[in-house]
Motif scaffolding. Structure first.
Motif, PDB file in Angstrom:
ATOM      1  N   ILE A 113       0.797  -1.220   0.000  1.00 36.87           N
ATOM      2  CA  ILE A 113       0.000   0.000   0.000  1.00 36.87           C
ATOM      3  C   ILE A 113       0.836   1.280   0.000  1.00 36.87           C
ATOM      4  O   ILE A 113       0.417   2.311  -0.536  1.00 36.87           O
ATOM      5  CB  ILE A 113      -0.983   0.007   1.205  1.00 36.87           C
ATOM      6  N   ASP A 114       2.022   1.249   0.568  1.00 31.19           N
ATOM      7  CA  ASP A 114       2.858   2.452   0.593  1.00 31.19           C
ATOM      8  C   ASP A 114       3.621   2.666  -0.707  1.00 31.19           C
ATOM      9  O   ASP A 114       4.341   3.663  -0.855  1.00 31.19           O
ATOM     10  CB  ASP A 114       3.846   2.389   1.762  1.00 31.19           C
ATOM     11  N   HIS A 115       3.462   1.748  -1.664  1.00 30.20           N
ATOM     12  CA  HIS A 115       4.155   1.851  -2.945  1.00 30.20           C
ATOM     13  C   HIS A 115       3.199   2.121  -4.109  1.00 30.20           C
ATOM     14  O   HIS A 115       3.651   2.267  -5.239  1.00 30.20           O
ATOM     15  CB  HIS A 115       4.932   0.558  -3.228  1.00 30.20           C
ATOM     16  N   CYS A 116       1.912   2.166  -3.820  1.00 34.72           N
ATOM     17  CA  CYS A 116       0.955   2.347  -4.909  1.00 34.72           C
ATOM     18  C   CYS A 116      -0.416   2.712  -4.362  1.00 34.72           C
ATOM     19  O   CYS A 116      -0.656   2.668  -3.153  1.00 34.72           O
ATOM     20  CB  CYS A 116       0.837   1.058  -5.728  1.00 34.72           C
ATOM     21  N   GLU A 117      -1.307   3.048  -5.282  1.00 36.46           N
ATOM     22  CA  GLU A 117      -2.700   3.283  -4.925  1.00 36.46           C
ATOM     23  C   GLU A 117      -3.507   2.014  -5.180  1.00 36.46           C
ATOM     24  O   GLU A 117      -3.085   1.139  -5.946  1.00 36.46           O
ATOM     25  CB  GLU A 117      -3.283   4.440  -5.754  1.00 36.46           C
ATOM     26  N   VAL A 118      -4.646   1.929  -4.515  1.00 33.33           N
ATOM     27  CA  VAL A 118      -5.549   0.787  -4.664  1.00 33.33           C
ATOM     28  C   VAL A 118      -6.887   1.292  -5.171  1.00 33.33           C
ATOM     29  O   VAL A 118      -7.419   2.275  -4.653  1.00 33.33           O
ATOM     30  CB  VAL A 118      -5.751   0.050  -3.321  1.00 33.33           C
ATOM     31  N   GLU A 119      -7.419   0.619  -6.159  1.00 37.96           N
ATOM     32  CA  GLU A 119      -8.712   1.038  -6.714  1.00 37.96           C
ATOM     33  C   GLU A 119      -9.655  -0.162  -6.808  1.00 37.96           C
ATOM     34  O   GLU A 119      -9.241  -1.268  -7.157  1.00 37.96           O
ATOM     35  CB  GLU A 119      -8.528   1.659  -8.097  1.00 37.96           C
ATOM     36  N   ILE A 120     -10.919   0.096  -6.483  1.00 38.85           N
ATOM     37  CA  ILE A 120     -11.962  -0.919  -6.620  1.00 38.85           C
ATOM     38  C   ILE A 120     -12.918  -0.492  -7.726  1.00 38.85           C
ATOM     39  O   ILE A 120     -13.566   0.561  -7.622  1.00 38.85           O
ATOM     40  CB  ILE A 120     -12.745  -1.116  -5.310  1.00 38.85           C
ATOM     41  N   ILE A 121     -12.986  -1.274  -8.799  1.00 41.31           N
ATOM     42  CA  ILE A 121     -13.939  -0.998  -9.872  1.00 41.31           C
ATOM     43  C   ILE A 121     -15.345  -1.196  -9.330  1.00 41.31           C
ATOM     44  O   ILE A 121     -15.663  -2.257  -8.783  1.00 41.31           O
ATOM     45  CB  ILE A 121     -13.696  -1.933 -11.078  1.00 41.31           C
ATOM     46  N   GLN A 122     -16.177  -0.197  -9.456  1.00 38.67           N
ATOM     47  CA  GLN A 122     -17.518  -0.258  -8.878  1.00 38.67           C
ATOM     48  C   GLN A 122     -18.492  -0.999  -9.797  1.00 38.67           C
ATOM     49  O   GLN A 122     -19.507  -0.472 -10.250  1.00 38.67           O
ATOM     50  CB  GLN A 122     -18.006   1.161  -8.584  1.00 38.67           C
ATOM     51  N   GLU A 123     -18.150  -2.246 -10.053  1.00 45.17           N
ATOM     52  CA  GLU A 123     -18.954  -3.107 -10.913  1.00 45.17           C
ATOM     53  C   GLU A 123     -18.694  -4.564 -10.515  1.00 45.17           C
ATOM     54  O   GLU A 123     -17.553  -4.940 -10.223  1.00 45.17           O
ATOM     55  CB  GLU A 123     -18.541  -2.890 -12.373  1.00 45.17           C
ATOM     56  N   ILE A 124     -19.730  -5.384 -10.480  1.00 49.09           N
ATOM     57  CA  ILE A 124     -19.569  -6.798 -10.130  1.00 49.09           C
ATOM     58  C   ILE A 124     -18.958  -7.544 -11.314  1.00 49.09           C
ATOM     59  O   ILE A 124     -19.570  -7.668 -12.371  1.00 49.09           O
ATOM     60  CB  ILE A 124     -20.916  -7.431  -9.736  1.00 49.09           C
ATOM     61  N   LEU A 125     -17.731  -8.040 -11.099  1.00 50.35           N
ATOM     62  CA  LEU A 125     -17.002  -8.757 -12.144  1.00 50.35           C
ATOM     63  C   LEU A 125     -16.560 -10.144 -11.694  1.00 50.35           C
ATOM     64  O   LEU A 125     -15.839 -10.828 -12.420  1.00 50.35           O
ATOM     65  CB  LEU A 125     -15.762  -7.946 -12.569  1.00 50.35           C
ATOM     66  N   TYR A 126     -17.019 -10.559 -10.513  1.00 51.93           N
ATOM     67  CA  TYR A 126     -16.485 -11.792  -9.922  1.00 51.93           C
ATOM     68  C   TYR A 126     -17.539 -12.443  -9.034  1.00 51.93           C
ATOM     69  O   TYR A 126     -18.339 -11.757  -8.386  1.00 51.93           O
ATOM     70  CB  TYR A 126     -15.252 -11.437  -9.088  1.00 51.93           C
ATOM     71  N   GLU A 127     -17.533 -13.772  -9.014  1.00 47.76           N
ATOM     72  CA  GLU A 127     -18.413 -14.544  -8.136  1.00 47.76           C
ATOM     73  C   GLU A 127     -17.550 -15.354  -7.187  1.00 47.76           C
ATOM     74  O   GLU A 127     -16.844 -16.269  -7.601  1.00 47.76           O
ATOM     75  CB  GLU A 127     -19.296 -15.486  -8.965  1.00 47.76           C
ATOM     76  N   ARG A 128     -17.608 -14.978  -5.917  1.00 50.08           N
ATOM     77  CA  ARG A 128     -16.811 -15.685  -4.907  1.00 50.08           C
ATOM     78  C   ARG A 128     -17.685 -16.731  -4.222  1.00 50.08           C
ATOM     79  O   ARG A 128     -18.720 -16.405  -3.636  1.00 50.08           O
ATOM     80  CB  ARG A 128     -16.258 -14.724  -3.860  1.00 50.08           C
ATOM     81  N   ARG A 129     -17.259 -17.965  -4.314  1.00 54.17           N
ATOM     82  CA  ARG A 129     -18.049 -19.061  -3.775  1.00 54.17           C
ATOM     83  C   ARG A 129     -17.576 -19.437  -2.376  1.00 54.17           C
ATOM     84  O   ARG A 129     -16.379 -19.590  -2.139  1.00 54.17           O
ATOM     85  CB  ARG A 129     -17.982 -20.258  -4.713  1.00 54.17           C
ATOM     86  N   MET A 130     -18.527 -19.580  -1.487  1.00 49.29           N
ATOM     87  CA  MET A 130     -18.239 -19.914  -0.092  1.00 49.29           C
ATOM     88  C   MET A 130     -18.621 -21.374   0.128  1.00 49.29           C
ATOM     89  O   MET A 130     -19.809 -21.702   0.245  1.00 49.29           O
ATOM     90  CB  MET A 130     -19.018 -18.975   0.824  1.00 49.29           C
ATOM     91  N   PHE A 131     -17.613 -22.247   0.137  1.00 48.98           N
ATOM     92  CA  PHE A 131     -17.839 -23.684   0.212  1.00 48.98           C
ATOM     93  C   PHE A 131     -17.949 -24.124   1.671  1.00 48.98           C
ATOM     94  O   PHE A 131     -16.982 -24.052   2.428  1.00 48.98           O
ATOM     95  CB  PHE A 131     -16.719 -24.432  -0.500  1.00 48.98           C
ATOM     96  N   MET A 132     -19.150 -24.601   2.034  1.00 48.06           N
ATOM     97  CA  MET A 132     -19.406 -24.953   3.424  1.00 48.06           C
ATOM     98  C   MET A 132     -18.625 -26.187   3.875  1.00 48.06           C
ATOM     99  O   MET A 132     -18.326 -26.346   5.055  1.00 48.06           O
ATOM    100  CB  MET A 132     -20.907 -25.197   3.634  1.00 48.06           C
ATOM    101  N   LYS A 133     -18.246 -27.062   2.956  1.00 52.86           N
ATOM    102  CA  LYS A 133     -17.591 -28.306   3.376  1.00 52.86           C
ATOM    103  C   LYS A 133     -16.104 -28.145   3.688  1.00 52.86           C
ATOM    104  O   LYS A 133     -15.537 -28.966   4.408  1.00 52.86           O
ATOM    105  CB  LYS A 133     -17.777 -29.393   2.318  1.00 52.86           C
ATOM    106  N   ASP A 134     -15.463 -27.094   3.150  1.00 49.28           N
ATOM    107  CA  ASP A 134     -14.030 -26.990   3.412  1.00 49.28           C
ATOM    108  C   ASP A 134     -13.514 -25.555   3.486  1.00 49.28           C
ATOM    109  O   ASP A 134     -12.315 -25.330   3.532  1.00 49.28           O
ATOM    110  CB  ASP A 134     -13.232 -27.748   2.341  1.00 49.28           C
TER     111      ASP A 134
END
Length: 327
Positions: A190-211
């Motif tokens: 973080i001290d070497h660059c900026e961070v940006e979040i694109i304000q658009e859904i581009l990803y599906e993160r799956r939450m696997f209950m078994k593991d």
């Protein structure tokens, strides 16, 4: 062959039933300068390696290795890659077709940005909430160190792309952090660059209950402790120029400072243990609580432990907790 711009790196362990869908979502990206490096990290399920080997595409490289854990696997994937930009992909997750193009464009057009994320949707796989979808939003598109130091991590990890040169500059993922390795990396960068979040859904993160980590209480506990330690390491670097992991390696955690965030986290665990009569977990959490500072929440938890010793107190305490949870 033209120079590769983006290397998509995936650390895979089991979850064979989601291999083809996950990798296909990357092969289907509407971008023409990328490679995919998948490390099969000693999966016990033989179908994982089999399904990966059945995928036939010149943009795809599969590496099979003995199990080294996530950090060892993702480091191996990055070391085997050649792109200017590194995109992480969670095993079993899905990248929407424009994810890589949109993120690479941000890095191309904004040299001061070194880390780019996007909005994503959490999807539950398995358990009583199977199929539940919840959009994960972070309205602040520009992220600073304070966003990582206060509250939850604004980045989900699997949806992130970053510059290789900055990653190399800070030394990459640190093996010390079995969990929260992403938070530690962002705080190194973080001290070497900026961070940006694109304000658009581009990803599906799956939450696997078994593991998944979200279903394993012991993993959650360690993750929380390591997240707080990663934050302490950042503050130590700001003040002293070096953190405890750099100074003492695997023994650095012996010098961890007490944390109000951990105190409140443990208080919740104490209350939950009371409600389900899990006295072993209760005793363990009470022991951990002694190492953290006193907060209002931990005082409430201690008070509930005392009144739960009496039948009337238990009834009143349970009513109080349920009423508090419903708010």
């Amino acid at each position: 062959m033209d120079e590769i711009k983006v290397s998509i790196c995936v650390a895979y362990y089991n979850r064979s039933e989601y291999v083809k869908e996950c990798i296909q979502s990357l092969l289907d990206q509407d971008y023409d300068s990328f490679e995919i490096i998948v490390v099969n990290d000693g999966s016990k399920d033989p179908l994982t390696g089999q399904y990966l080997d059945e995928l036939d595409d010149s943009r795809l490289k599969i590496i099979h290795q003995e199990n080294k854990g996530f950090v060892g696997a993702i480091r191996a994937a990055i070391e085997a890659s050649s792109g200017k930009y590194i995109a992480i992909q969670g095993a079993g997750d899905i990248s929407l077709p424009s994810r890589i193009r949109r993120q690479a464009s941000v890095l191309d057009e904004n040299p001061q940005v070194g880390i780019v994320s996007c909005l994503f949707e959490n999807v539950v796989f398995g358990g009583e909430n199977d199929g539940l979808r919840k959009k994960r939003g972070y309205n602040n598109g520009k992220i600073s160190s304070s966003d990582f130091l206060n509250g939850s991590n604004p980045l989900g990890h699997g949806e992130v792309m970053f510059r290789r040169n900055i990653y190399n500059k800070v030394g990459g993922y640190r093996p010390y952090f079995k969990f929260s390795q992403d938070l530690d990396l962002w705080l190194l960068m973080i001290d070497h660059c900026e961070v940006e979040i694109i304000q658009e859904i581009l990803y599906e993160r799956r939450m696997f209950m078994k593991d998944g980590v979200s279903t394993d209480a012991s993993k959650q506990f360690l993750q929380k402790y390591l997240a707080e330690f990663a934050r302490q390491c950042y503050l130590d670097r700001q003040q002293y120029g070096k953190d405890l992991v750099e100074q003492y390696g695997i023994h650095g955690g012996l010098f961890r400072l007490r944390s109000t965030a951990l105190s409140n986290f443990i208080a919740t665990k104490i209350i939950n243990a009371l409600l389900v009569d899990d006295f072993k977990k209760l005793e363990m959490n009470l022991r951990f609580a002694k190492n953290e500072p006193i907060t209002l929440k931990i005082l409430i938890a201690f008070t509930l432990v005392f009144i739960f010793k009496f039948k009337l107190g238990r009834n009143l305490g349970t009513h109080f907790i349920n009423k508090y949870k419903s708010k």
